[in-house]
Design an enzyme around this catalytic site. Structure first.
Site, mmCIF file in Angstrom:
data_model
loop_
_atom_site.group_PDB
_atom_site.id
_atom_site.type_symbol
_atom_site.label_atom_id
_atom_site.label_comp_id
_atom_site.label_asym_id
_atom_site.label_seq_id
_atom_site.Cartn_x
_atom_site.Cartn_y
_atom_site.Cartn_z
ATOM 1 N N ASP A 251 5.938 1.146 4.770
ATOM 2 C CA ASP A 251 5.700 2.514 4.123
ATOM 3 C C ASP A 251 4.762 2.213 2.662
ATOM 4 O O ASP A 251 4.111 3.226 2.656
ATOM 5 C CB ASP A 251 7.040 3.007 3.748
ATOM 6 C CG ASP A 251 8.128 3.339 5.042
ATOM 7 O OD1 ASP A 251 8.033 4.655 5.149
ATOM 8 O OD2 ASP A 251 8.633 2.620 5.427
ATOM 9 N N ARG A 252 4.804 1.134 2.513
ATOM 10 C CA ARG A 252 3.794 0.797 1.256
ATOM 11 C C ARG A 252 3.509 -0.599 1.248
ATOM 12 O O ARG A 252 4.420 -1.350 0.998
ATOM 13 C CB ARG A 252 4.053 1.504 -0.168
ATOM 14 C CG ARG A 252 3.019 1.605 -0.969
ATOM 15 C CD ARG A 252 3.602 2.232 -2.403
ATOM 16 N NE ARG A 252 3.836 3.647 -2.465
ATOM 17 C CZ ARG A 252 3.166 4.587 -2.644
ATOM 18 N NH1 ARG A 252 2.172 4.412 -3.575
ATOM 19 N NH2 ARG A 252 3.571 6.017 -2.422
#
Length: 374
Positions: A251-252
């Protein structure tokens, strides 16, 4: 833009957006209509749609549908750009951990701002936005196929085998988490289509069960040989020697390679390190946030206690004792030193031989330079 399909999470035609309600899978296939940014915000927050690439595209297209209906807008180009920027900022607040959403919003805000400087008609601002959002949808599928191709080839070389590769994946990173094909699951698809995948194992991924509900659904649909395991069985699976690699999404990703992904990813990375199993992250370049030096700066979303207190990820009956407190982070951060390599659409980011660290910034700069030369 795309035909309705059982594994298509986003069905878009200009002026119309339908999102597959992933909360109801695999037992029911139901699409909901999204007519504005408010509908998009709710769909993302309530996890009708999930997966970092998918929520970015869903958000962008939700606003595209909204502005396509603003035929009576009488404001100036600057006011149209301000309207779009405000809506994008609102959409980013739906789920803060995934960088793809904020990255897409930043690019789209910049686009409408530049367009407003040269256009005299506010409708041209909205049209430029719609075109850009639609391009993001198309590009995501091609990027995911490139991730799959790069990943499959790299694993084959790294593992020094030409067939019978078995891997474990976590959460859902396939067609349901993207515009199509998938990231980590895209690598698995590429291994399978290349005839070198023996078996894919997937975790149930509690508490929302994205693995058992969604990944298993995709694997069965595509006739990929697969086995579902409990989250708590992963270490035992690695000890058995049945898998050669773990492949997860992201996600990051921070500048040093620290990676935020679905809760439980960190557990898998620690177990993989202990058992000598290679651990890969597969994600598009848009999941990388060079503004963050490390994972310590990543904001971790906390979900509703009901996801643990009730069955079916909070949608079913109560299963826990009344009065118990709950800690329910949606993500955890896996340190870069536990990650073998990061697979992107531009190639595979590996560690330097000298200090065993990732130089992600140089990789991205080189990839951009190469793209401009094509």
């Amino acid at each position: 833009m795309g035909e309705l399909g059982a594994l298509q999470s986003i069905v878009y035609h200009r002026g119309s957006l339908r999102l597959l309600d992933q909360r109801k899978l695999p037992l029911e296939v139901d699409y909901i209509d999204v007519k504005c940014s408010g509908d998009g915000w709710n769909a993302i927050r309530d996890m009708v749609v999930r997966g970092a690439p998918a929520i970015a595209i869903a958000a962008a297209l939700a606003l595209a549908v909204e502005v396509s209906g603003l035929e009576d807008f009488t404001g100036t180009p600057a006011e149209a750009a301000a309207f779009v920027s405000e809506k994008l900022e609102y959409l980013v607040s739906s789920r803060p951990t995934a960088v793809n959403l904020s990255d897409a919003a930043t690019k789209l805000r910049s686009l409408v701002s530049r367009t407003a400087e040269t256009e005299k008609d506010a409708k041209a601002i909205f049209q430029a936005y719609i075109d850009a959002a639609e391009t993001m949808l198309v590009d995501d599928v091609s990027d995911n196929k490139a991730i799959g191709s790069h990943g499959a080839e790299f694993l084959k070389q790294k593992l020094e085998v030409s067939k019978d590769i078995s891997v474990l994946t976590h959460c859902n990173t396939g067609s349901l988490a993207t515009a199509g094909y998938g990231t980590a699951l895209g690598v698995i698809r590429a291994l399978h289509s290349g005839g070198i995948l023996e078996k894919a194992f997937c975790t149930e991924t509690r508490p929302f069960n994205q693995g058992s509900r969604l990944t298993a659904f995709e694997l069965v649909h595509d006739k990929v040989p697969a086995t579902l395991i409990a989250d708590s069985a992963a270490a035992a699976l690695m000890k058995s020697g049945c898998i050669q690699a773990v492949i997860v999404g992201a996600d990051r990703i921070a500048a040093n390679g620290d990676t935020a992904n679905k809760i439980g990813t960190y557990n898998l990375a620690i177990s993989a390190k202990h058992h000598g199993v290679q651990f890969y992250v597969a994600a598009p370049i848009t999941s990388i946030d060079l503004s963050l030096p490390s994972g310590e700066q990543i904001v971790i979303e906390e979900r509703s206690p009901n996801e643990l207190l009730n069955s079916e990820g909070g949608l079913g009956k109560q299963v826990a004792a009344s009065g118990i407190s709950v800690w329910n982070p949606a993500f955890d951060v896996t340190p870069a030193n536990l990650i073998t390599a990061i697979i992107t659409e531009k190639g595979v980011i590996t560690k330097s031989d000298a200090d065993e660290t990732f130089n992600i910034k140089d990789f991205i700069q080189s990839a951009k330079l190469y793209s401009t030369m094509q």
